[in-house]
Design a protein around this motif. Structure first.
Motif, PDB file in Angstrom:
ATOM      1  N   LYS A 406       0.865  -1.175   0.000  1.00 24.14           N
ATOM      2  CA  LYS A 406       0.000   0.000   0.000  1.00 24.14           C
ATOM      3  C   LYS A 406       0.905   1.230   0.000  1.00 24.14           C
ATOM      4  CE  LYS A 406      -3.632  -2.282   2.702  1.00 24.14           C
ATOM      5  NZ  LYS A 406      -4.397  -2.268   3.978  1.00 24.14           N
ATOM      6  N   GLY A 408       1.758   5.264   0.343  1.00 23.39           N
ATOM      7  CA  GLY A 408       1.326   6.420   1.118  1.00 23.39           C
ATOM      8  C   GLY A 408       2.316   7.551   0.985  1.00 23.39           C
ATOM      9  N   ARG A 429      -4.274  12.940  15.445  1.00 20.05           N
ATOM     10  CA  ARG A 429      -4.914  11.793  14.787  1.00 20.05           C
ATOM     11  C   ARG A 429      -5.877  11.071  15.717  1.00 20.05           C
ATOM     12  NH1 ARG A 429      -0.140  11.108  11.851  1.00 20.05           N
ATOM     13  NH2 ARG A 429       0.842  10.105  13.629  1.00 20.05           N
ATOM     14  N   GLY A 487     -12.115   9.675   7.312  1.00 24.50           N
ATOM     15  CA  GLY A 487     -11.035   8.859   7.858  1.00 24.50           C
ATOM     16  C   GLY A 487      -9.737   9.640   7.968  1.00 24.50           C
ATOM     17  N   GLU A 488      -8.639   8.901   7.835  1.00 21.60           N
ATOM     18  CA  GLU A 488      -7.328   9.540   7.892  1.00 21.60           C
ATOM     19  C   GLU A 488      -7.049  10.295   6.601  1.00 21.60           C
ATOM     20  OE1 GLU A 488      -3.937   7.545   9.250  1.00 21.60           O
ATOM     21  OE2 GLU A 488      -4.928   6.498  10.885  1.00 21.60           O
ATOM     22  N   ASP A 491      -5.941   7.745   3.607  1.00 22.04           N
ATOM     23  CA  ASP A 491      -6.411   6.370   3.470  1.00 22.04           C
ATOM     24  C   ASP A 491      -7.145   6.198   2.141  1.00 22.04           C
ATOM     25  OD1 ASP A 491      -8.874   7.535   3.834  1.00 22.04           O
ATOM     26  OD2 ASP A 491      -9.220   6.685   5.832  1.00 22.04           O
ATOM     27  N   ASP A 492      -7.606   4.971   1.883  1.00 18.54           N
ATOM     28  CA  ASP A 492      -8.248   4.699   0.596  1.00 18.54           C
ATOM     29  C   ASP A 492      -9.476   5.570   0.376  1.00 18.54           C
ATOM     30  OD1 ASP A 492      -6.342   2.795   0.097  1.00 18.54           O
ATOM     31  OD2 ASP A 492      -7.568   1.100   0.766  1.00 18.54           O
ATOM     32  N   GLN A 495      -8.425   9.014  -0.777  1.00 16.77           N
ATOM     33  CA  GLN A 495      -7.980   9.006  -2.171  1.00 16.77           C
ATOM     34  C   GLN A 495      -9.153   8.876  -3.139  1.00 16.77           C
ATOM     35  OE1 GLN A 495      -4.359   6.591  -2.976  1.00 16.77           O
ATOM     36  NE2 GLN A 495      -4.280   6.255  -0.767  1.00 16.77           N
ATOM     37  N   ALA A 516      -4.025  13.931   0.462  1.00 20.06           N
ATOM     38  CA  ALA A 516      -4.473  12.788  -0.348  1.00 20.06           C
ATOM     39  C   ALA A 516      -4.360  13.092  -1.836  1.00 20.06           C
ATOM     40  CB  ALA A 516      -5.912  12.429   0.011  1.00 20.06           C
ATOM     41  N   SER A 593       1.814   1.840   5.417  1.00 19.99           N
ATOM     42  CA  SER A 593       2.006   2.012   3.975  1.00 19.99           C
ATOM     43  C   SER A 593       3.485   2.241   3.705  1.00 19.99           C
ATOM     44  CB  SER A 593       1.182   3.190   3.447  1.00 19.99           C
ATOM     45  OG  SER A 593       1.588   4.402   4.066  1.00 19.99           O
TER      46      SER A 593
END
Length: 777
Positions: A406, A408, A429, A487-488, A491-492, A495, A516, A593
């Motif tokens: 993954k 990042g 966070r 989310g963060e 993260d997916d 994106q 992102a 990641s």
């Protein structure tokens, strides 16, 4: 007919580098001293960013927002901890407002805002869920160097206890500045670790303390020269501070590789009776030519990073190419001058005599065959299918974790857990709603009505993964919205949200940026250029190996096996650094990641180093095959003569990379330990087992090339031996004698001086080491 071979006159290059050895060394000393001066302070001029694509949409939007809405891009966060009190306590609020006002009055600071001053809609994002922490946000202006100077000036005043609150610093600029400082400290520590350990290993390899100091000196010259070059480059372009790690690693590693190869061959020639001048001539025509080709193959791999737009990647190319070429130049110019002056004294101060008894030849390590490596090669070739399939299966298995990679971005989790900016970002966070300072920004270009802005904002709010939307803030024909993902930051979901935002209809032009968005654009830029970079490396490497061997099959084998040797490195990177195994032992925090650009760097560096060892082995195999025409004997001979050398060089380079891998910055740790693993796997598995097994399976067809390519190689190709035999007759394999003072004239041979020849061997002389030196004894 047999005749005594007369020694050839010294070549032009040999005359050039040995004519005035004292003058050469004096000039080198002066240039090194100038490099020390020119390269001083280079670390202070290097940047800690460079991961973004300058031509990407996110980069354009970021710069536009910095110009038009500087307050929208905070890069400094002050985390105020009220302890057991609430951040809404009047005393806490009063002190926080005073700190914010004090910060706003400082030069180089703009866009100061805080929980206590924010609009009601934005205030919750700046307040921790437990109510005991809150944020002050600001933007430091200027370039990286200016922002770093401003932070250095302000940090002592802001950090620490202020009445009822404790203040710690975070944000993008604090993370980058702390990362840069730690890298510089860690690099110094790595050099302190690597230099003495390397010297001890070199003494163990050479025995002689004098011989051991020569490679180390070459490495230091290469490192100092590269620092001066990087210092000069900073006047024209951005250079990443991470590149200094590569400078140290390759400067020591490759300089030691090249010097090992040259000094070993020089001592071998001396032990067989040559005088120093003749030994240097033979060494430069054989090992020197191999070093030159090795340096070119490594430089080609590193040059591929110039095809990428990120200055982080390009910086590694700048540093790598410079240090490789300087190491090769020093090994081919300064080292021969030093060896001419030392002569047989190169074996002085033989420290191994303190620990063992033996004759002079054994203690000097003059290059005699290693029967252990020869037996290994024989065993591997007898069971070639087993070793070829077995080692390939093991390498593929070790690389399987990379299928789950993954990608990042580099963030605060690159820093050690004790780093202040890491602590601040971790608190944000875990304790704040969303991720303050890491949302997505949408730049709107073109005049629009309030109704149009409102409708667009409502469409954004309906997108999946959106926590909230703020704005717009309008200035003339420009406006911007802030979108907070659920989310963060990278993260997916974040994106995917970037793609959704870019696809959302609007009555004006929109550009999306944010952490992102930068990651999405970076992945796109790398994916778009990666095939070209791989093709560049493959094509140029194939061509260089063809020039060295004259074979069509050997270059293909070399590229394929080199790539296979990297699987363990990539698998380990994901298993350890992404998945977090061994994180406690190695002392890092896994972000879950892999930084997107790092595999590119690791591939280019490790592939180049793998080719470095491959060229050393192939050149010796080719030299023996040209001499005898016996394929299996040549492979065995090549492994015998280079197995110990390649292993020693790999261990020394691995020590340097492990020293780099002791860094407290995760990316640097990953780079050092990953490449150390790749180097050891290549030397101990691929070169020792896989290469001889595959070459045994391909047999004499290994050296095949079509007629046009054979003619091309006959005219332009080279080999370590410098000539190709008239016919490739089998001289008895292991019973064939390498060193002979005769030349056999065979029917159909061409005149002496014919260019290195074809796969069938139509050139004149059977080239041996003795053919290239005077008759001895």
């Amino acid at each position: 007919m047999t005749e005594v071979n007369t020694p050839p006159s010294p070549g032009g290059w040999t005359r050039f580098v040995t004519a005035r050895p004292r003058l050469s060394l004096l000039v080198a000393l002066v240039l090194t001293a100038l490099a020390v001066v020119a390269g001083s302070g280079v670390a202070d001029r290097l940047g800690s960013g460079g991961w973004e694509d300058p031509a990407a949409e996110s980069t354009y939007a970021t710069k536009a927002l910095e110009r038009g809405f500087p307050d929208s891009q905070p890069n400094l966060l002050l985390l105020l901890d009220a302890g057991s009190a609430s951040v809404d306590d009047p005393r806490v609020a009063s002190k926080a407002r005073a700190l914010a006002g004090r910060l706003a009055a400082e030069k180089g600071v703009t866009g100061v805002g805080s929980y206590w001053q924010a609009p009601p809609a934005a205030a919750p994002a700046l307040r921790a869920k437990d109510g005991h922490e809150a944020l002050i946000a600001a933007r430091l202006t200027g370039d990286e160097k200016q922002m770093g100077e401003t932070l250095d000036r302000l940090a002592p005043e802001l950090r620490g206890t202020h009445g009822p609150v404790e203040v710690r610093l975070g944000g993008q600029i604090a993370v980058r500045h702390e990362m840069q400082t730690i890298i510089q400290e860690d690099l110094t520590r790595a050099e302190i670790i690597a230099l003495p350990v390397t010297l001890v290993l070199l003494v163990m390899v050479f025995g002689s303390a004098v011989a051991a100091l020569l490679p180390l000196g070459i490495g230091i010259v290469a490192i100092l020269g590269t620092n001066a070059i990087l210092r000069g480059l900073t006047s024209f372009t951005d250079v990443s501070v991470f590149a200094m790690n590569l400078t140290t690693a390759l400067g020591l590693g490759l300089a030691i590789d090249y010097a090992l190869f040259i000094v070993r061959r020089f001592r071998e020639e001396l032990s067989e009776g040559a005088d120093p001048a003749t030994a240097i001539g033979t060494t430069l025509r054989t090992a020197g030519r191999t070093v030159l080709f090795s340096a070119l193959t490594v430089a080609v791999s590193l040059a591929a990073m110039l095809l990428f737009p990120q200055y982080f990647l390009r910086s590694f190319a700048y540093a790598g190419i410079a240090v490789v070429l300087l190491a090769a130049a020093a090994a081919l110019i300064l080292l021969p001058a030093a060896l001419i002056l030392l002569g047989h004294r190169v074996d002085s101060l033989d420290l191994r005599r303190l620990f063992r008894r033996g004759d002079r030849r054994a203690s000097t390590g003059s290059g005699e065959r290693s029967t252990a490596w020869g037996r290994t090669a024989t065993l591997v070739m007898r069971r070639a299918p087993f070793f070829a399939l077995g080692t390939t299966a093991v390498l593929v298995l070790l690389g399987l974790p990379f299928l789950g990679v993954k990608f990042g971005t580099a963030d605060d989790r690159q820093l050690p857990a004790s780093a202040e900016s890491h602590i601040v970002q971790q608190h944000i966070r875990e304790g704040f709603p969303g991720t303050p300072g890491a949302g997505l920004e949408v730049l709107a270009e073109g005049r629009a009505t309030e109704t149009q802005y409102t409708a667009y904002k409502e469409r954004i709010a309906e997108l999946p993964g959106v926590l909230r939307v703020e704005g717009p803030l309008v200035k003339g024909d420009f406006a911007y919205f802030t979108v907070q993902p659920r989310g963060e930051a990278v993260d997916d979901g974040a994106q995917r949200l970037v793609g959704d935002l870019r696809a959302t209809d609007a009555p004006f032009d929109t550009k999306v940026t944010g952490t992102a968005a930068v990651l999405v654009d970076t992945k796109h830029a790398i994916g778009e250029r990666l095939p070209w970079a791989l093709a560049f490396i493959a094509v140029v490497t194939l061509f260089l190996v063809f020039l060295l061997t004259g074979s069509l099959i050997v270059p293909l084998q070399a590229v394929a096996l080199n790539a296979l040797s990297l699987t363990a490195m990539f698998g380990a990177v994901v298993w350890v650094f992404q998945d977090g195994h061994l994180s406690g032992l190695l002392g890092f925090t896994s972000p879950g990641s892999i930084e997107t650009t790092l595999p590119v760097i690791m591939f280019c560096v490790a592939f180049g180093l793998s080719m470095d060892y491959g060229v050393f082995l192939l050149s010796r195999i080719k030299e023996e095959y040209d001499r005898t025409g016996d394929h299996e004997s040549a492979v065995r001979h090549g492994v015998e003569r280079t197995g110990g050398l390649i292993t020693a060089a790999a261990v020394i380079l691995a020590v340097v990379m492990v020293a780099i891998g002791t860094s407290r910055v995760t990316n640097t740790k990953m780079l050092g330990l990953g490449i150390a693993l790749a180097v050891l796997m290549d030397a101990m598995i691929v070169r020792s087992l896989l290469v001889p097994a595959v070459m045994r399976l391909t047999g004499r067809a290994t050296w095949w090339a079509p007629a046009p390519l054979r003619r091309f190689h006959a005219r332009f190709g080279v080999s370590e031996g410098g000539t190709v035999p008239a016919d490739r007759h089998d001289t008895g394999g292991e019973n064939s004698t390498k060193d002979t003072n005769t030349r056999t004239d065979t029917e159909g041979a061409t005149a002496p001086g014919t260019e290195p020849g074809t796969a069938e061997g139509t050139a004149a002389d059977t080239a041996t080491d003795a053919d290239r030196v005077p008759t001895r004894g």
